[in-house]
Structure formats: structure tokens, C-alpha cells
Design an enzyme around this catalytic site. Structure first.
Site, PDB file in Angstrom:
ATOM      1  N   GLY A   8     -13.845  71.632 -26.681  1.00 49.23           N
ATOM      2  CA  GLY A   8     -12.622  71.217 -26.010  1.00 49.23           C
ATOM      3  C   GLY A   8     -12.419  72.000 -24.733  1.00 49.23           C
ATOM      4  O   GLY A   8     -12.519  73.230 -24.729  1.00 49.23           O
ATOM      5  N   ALA A   9     -12.145  71.306 -23.634  1.00 51.53           N
ATOM      6  CA  ALA A   9     -11.964  71.960 -22.336  1.00 51.53           C
ATOM      7  C   ALA A   9     -10.592  71.656 -21.756  1.00 51.53           C
ATOM      8  O   ALA A   9     -10.424  71.497 -20.560  1.00 51.53           O
ATOM      9  CB  ALA A   9     -13.060  71.521 -21.362  1.00 51.53           C
ATOM     10  N   GLY A  10      -9.598  71.586 -22.656  1.00 48.00           N
ATOM     11  CA  GLY A  10      -8.215  71.442 -22.215  1.00 48.00           C
ATOM     12  C   GLY A  10      -7.555  72.798 -22.106  1.00 48.00           C
ATOM     13  O   GLY A  10      -8.219  73.827 -21.936  1.00 48.00           O
ATOM     14  N   GLY A  12      -6.133  74.764 -24.312  1.00 46.79           N
ATOM     15  CA  GLY A  12      -6.558  75.734 -25.310  1.00 46.79           C
ATOM     16  C   GLY A  12      -7.987  76.195 -25.111  1.00 46.79           C
ATOM     17  O   GLY A  12      -8.281  77.392 -25.171  1.00 46.79           O
ATOM     18  N   CYS A 160       5.000  64.933 -30.192  1.00 47.48           N
ATOM     19  CA  CYS A 160       5.187  65.513 -28.865  1.00 47.48           C
ATOM     20  C   CYS A 160       6.241  64.699 -28.121  1.00 47.48           C
ATOM     21  O   CYS A 160       5.930  63.655 -27.550  1.00 47.48           O
ATOM     22  CB  CYS A 160       3.856  65.512 -28.107  1.00 47.48           C
ATOM     23  N   GLY A 321       2.592  74.670 -25.021  1.00 49.12           N
ATOM     24  CA  GLY A 321       1.621  75.470 -24.277  1.00 49.12           C
ATOM     25  C   GLY A 321       1.582  76.929 -24.678  1.00 49.12           C
ATOM     26  O   GLY A 321       0.514  77.492 -24.917  1.00 49.12           O
ATOM     27  N   CYS A 354       9.318  75.913 -23.251  1.00 50.71           N
ATOM     28  CA  CYS A 354       9.081  74.603 -22.655  1.00 50.71           C
ATOM     29  C   CYS A 354       9.966  74.427 -21.432  1.00 50.71           C
ATOM     30  O   CYS A 354      11.180  74.660 -21.497  1.00 50.71           O
ATOM     31  CB  CYS A 354       9.377  73.496 -23.676  1.00 50.71           C
ATOM     32  N   LYS A 389       9.051  74.731 -13.115  1.00 46.59           N
ATOM     33  CA  LYS A 389       7.963  73.864 -13.575  1.00 46.59           C
ATOM     34  C   LYS A 389       6.938  73.663 -12.458  1.00 46.59           C
ATOM     35  O   LYS A 389       5.720  73.708 -12.694  1.00 46.59           O
ATOM     36  CB  LYS A 389       8.535  72.518 -14.029  1.00 46.59           C
TER      37      LYS A 389
END
Length: 426
Positions: A8-10, A12, A160, A321, A354, A389
Site C-alpha cells: 500500500g502506497a497511500g 499509511g 467514513c 489520518g 480531523c 486544512k
């Protein structure tokens, strides 16, 4: 040489890879396997869907930045995990042995759970991927040319909810700027038992705050909503009472709709015996480690976290996140300890911070830890959230370009708010 494979390359996967390189040093090999060659800063997708960002503003060729940090990268994706053999089979046919495996595979979007839902079926738009957001922007442009009713919300089982709130209020702001808001009735349709629940049982006075925002901007809402079909510009859904009984069946017409879907796990991960729950999410202990396979760790949306509470229409618990970065820091510390032969493992705090943009203003939520009961439980709003943000977007992309996991100024600012990524060692 110890080999850590990260799938996974998001958010996380990138965070854990950079931190592994910092903590394990050059005596370890680190490989990241992504699905495609791009990193997408997902929190910016609502902006792409409304045209305030372009696709190229929120993606980058992540392999270039991995190579600068001596991290190997493959965009091929994983076809199979042979957990008992400590081996991955990639989609390009290559096999890769590992000593430790970190799963940050994110979700598979389960639009198929509702007939007609999703960009492919054509019944609704999505902001879950950057390409979905681009498609949604084209649909939004058609709305501006031919105004009409809008429905925004989430499908049953979604976990979500923050992006749906961001999108509906940012959309409302953009329509006001174009002076066509009076031609666009907006309805928010959600499985949550009340506005501001967000799969968390609320954070601070999120219920009162979000109800105020919706009243202030003329947005109608329907909770305990179980969407059953999206077809021919009509949303079909049942409204339930607190006992789970259908009290009304709705058919709402729309010109533009955006629904967040429920998630399920990656097929390659879900296929591993005794690794996942029935939905394909990875079962972990308090150290983010698989009870069945002690050298497999998981972080992010792919981790199995039970719902906060039973609700008339099922909703899941989100993984935000900061919570994900808390998991990745714990994983890195625990791999470091295992490599040293130590049993002094650490637990993530699983806190949530958030920042929800809403056009020219926004709302911030802080929950320590994310799931109740909490040590801190706060909600705030104002123009400062919008600018925070924007600043966070620029900062996180800069952090990736530098290959840093947590610069000192980030650590100090989080501590100032009382936020720590890890629980104190016992």
C-alpha cells in the site's frame, strides 16, 4: 539483511515506509508495493470534485521520492500473500520474500452493495479516489449549467462520513458564489442515527454544530436512512426509527448526487486464512500485529475495528489520518523492538484530529482516543479551520517530498494539543 515489505502506497504506507527507513537504518531493506505509481492526497479530493484543485495538484509520482530514501518500490500490486511462507506474489508474476509484512492496503469500495451506486454504475458520484473526483467535477459542471436537486450522503455500512460533510457544505458554498444556490435544493441522506454522529458516537457537540450548519445553509437532512437503489435520477431509501422499523419510504429525484460507500478489504489480504474478519479487514492485537501471524502488521482502513455502537442502520468506525499515523508509529517501534530481541512493545494512542473544510470556513474535531470513553472530546469551527486544512495539504505533500515521517515541529505542535502517537511504555 532484514526485509520489510509494505503493501500500500497511500497515507499509511508512505508514513510507515519513511519511518522504517529512519528507525531501522541502512542494514534493512524496505520495499513498498502500491497499485499504480501515484500517491493521492485523498483529503483534497473534495476540492478536486468542485474544481478548486486540479488532479495534478493532489497526486505525485511516489516512486521518485522512495528512491531518494533508498526504499524500493513496485507499482504492480499484490496478487497473493503466502503468509506461512513469508512470500508475496505480485500481479506482474514476481515473488518477493519478506521478514516482516506491513499491510496498509486501504479499502475496496463496495458500491455493489446498493444497486446503481457509484460512478461505474452511474447512479452517484464519489470522491474516494482522485479519478472519481475528476468525474464528479464534470457532473458538478453539468449541475451548474442545468441546476436542480442535489442529494449527498452515505450508503448503509459506510464508516467514513467526514468527506460527505465537507463536500455538501463546500458544494453549497460554491453554488452561492455562482449565485445559483436558490435553484438547487440540497438533501443530506445518511445512515447515521443523528447528524454529526460520524461513526464515532459524536465528538464534543458535533450533533448541535452540524445541525446548526445545515439549518444556517438551508440543507435538509434525513437520518437512519437505508439507501436501496439509485436509478434514473432517483434515490430510493427507507427511513427507520430507533427500533429499526421502516417508518417511511422515500423517492427523491436529483440532478447531482454523491454517496460515500461501505468499505471491504483487499481480496489478496482477505484470502489469507485466519488473518481477517468476514469483511476482509485485518484482525490485529493492541500492538497492530496479527494474532495468527506475528510478523504481519496492519494500519489504516484495512484494520478491523468494531462499530462504536449498534445503530438502526449499520455504520462503521472511521480511521482518520492521525489515527493511522499513530498505528504506523507503533508498528515501526514494535518491529524495531522485535529486531532487537525485546518484548517491550508499544501501543498506539489511536487519537483523532480531523479538519473538515466547508468552503470558506470549517470544523475541527479532536478525540483522544478516537473511540469513547475519551480523555479529550472537543469540536470547534471558524475560518481558521479552512486555512489550517489548506496548510496541512501543503505541509503533508512537502513532508513526502522530503521523505520525513514526523518533523520536530509537527511533534511539538501535537504535544501542545495534548496529542501523542504512542502510549507510554509500561
Amino acid at each position: 539483511m532484514t526485509h520489510v515489505a509494505v503493501v500500500g502506497a497511500g497515507l499509511g504506507g508512505v508514513s510507515v515506509a519513511f519511518e522504517l527507513r529512519e528507525k531501522l537504518g541502512k542494514h534493512s531493506k524496505i520495499t513498498v508495493i502500491g497499485e499504480g505509481a501515484e500517491f493521492n492526497f485523498v483529503p483534497s479530493n473534495p476540492w478536486v470534485a468542485l474544481g478548486t484543485r486540479k488532479r495534478d495538484d493532489v497526486v505525485m509520482p511516489i516512486g521518485d521520492f522512495f528512491s531518494k530514501r533508498d526504499i524500493a518500490f513496485s507499482p504492480s500490486g499484490v496478487k497473493e500473500i503466502k503468509a506461512t511462507q513469508n512470500t508475496l506474489v505480485l500481479n506482474d508474476g514476481h515473488e518477493m520474500a519478506y521478514d516482516y509484512l506491513v499491510l496498509c492496503t486501504g479499502p475496496k469500495l463496495d458500491f455493489a452493495a446498493v444497486s446503481g451506486a457509484g460512478p461505474e454504475a452511474g447512479g452517484s458520484q464519489s470522491i474516494c479516489t482522485v479519478d472519481h473526483a475528476v468525474t464528479s467535477f464534470h457532473d458538478y459542471q453539468q449541475l451548474c449549467e442545468n441546476p436542480g436537486p442535489v442529494i449527498i450522503g452515505a450508503l448503509p455500512g459506510a464508516s467514513c462520513f467526514g468527506p460527505a460533510y465537507e463536500y455538501v457544505l463546500s458544494l453549497e458554498y460554491e453554488l452561492r458564489k455562482k449565485k445559483i444556490r436558490d435553484q438547487v435544493p440540497i438533501t443530506f441522506v445518511t445512515p447515521e442515527p443523528y447528524i454529526g454522529h460520524m461513526g464515532l458516537g459524536g465528538v464534543g457537540d458535533s450533533k448541535g454544530l452540524m445541525e446548526h450548519k445545515f439549518r444556517e445553509h438551508g440543507i435538509k437532512w434525513i437520518c437512519n436512512a437505508k439507501v436501496t437503489k439509485l436509478a434514473d435520477g432517483t434515490c430510493y431509501f427507507d427511513e427507520l426509527n430507533d427500533a429499526g422499523e421502516v417508518i417511511k419510504q422515500h423517492e427523491l429525484a436529483y440532478k447531482h448526487s454523491m454517496f460515500l460507500p461501505p468499505f471491504k478489504g483487499s481480496p489478496a489480504v482477505a484470502a489469507v486464512a485466519e488473518l481477517c474478519n468476514p469483511k476482509g479487514f485485518v484482525i490485529t492485537d493492541k500492538y497492530q500485529r496479527s494474532p495468527k501471524y506475528p510478523n504481519i502488521f496492519a494500519a489504516g482502513v484495512c484494520v478491523a475495528i468494531p462499530p462504536i455502537e449498534a445503530t438502526p442502520v449499520p455504520v462503521g468506525a472511521p480511521k482518520t489520518g492521525l489515527m493511522i499515523e499513530s498505528m504506523t508509529s507503533a508498528i515501526v517501534s514494535n518491529i524495531e523492538a522485535m529486531e532487537a530481541g525485546s518484548d517491550a512493545l508499544v501501543e498506539p494512542t489511536l487519537s483523532a484530529l480531523c479538519l473538515a473544510d466547508m468552503g470558506n470556513t470549517g470544523t475541527a474535531f479532536l478525540a483522544i482516543p478516537q473511540n469513547p470513553p475519551r480523555n479529550r472530546n472537543w469540536t470547534g469551527s471558524g475560518r481558521w479551520v479552512h486555512w489550517a486544512k489548506v496548510a496541512f495539504e501543503k505541509y503533508f505533500m512537502y513532508k513526502i517530498r522530503r521523505g520525513a515521517s514526523e518533523p520536530i515541529y509537527e511533534k511539538l505542535s501535537l504535544r501542545f494539543m495534548g496529542v501523542e502517537r504512542l502510549k507510554p511504555k509500561k
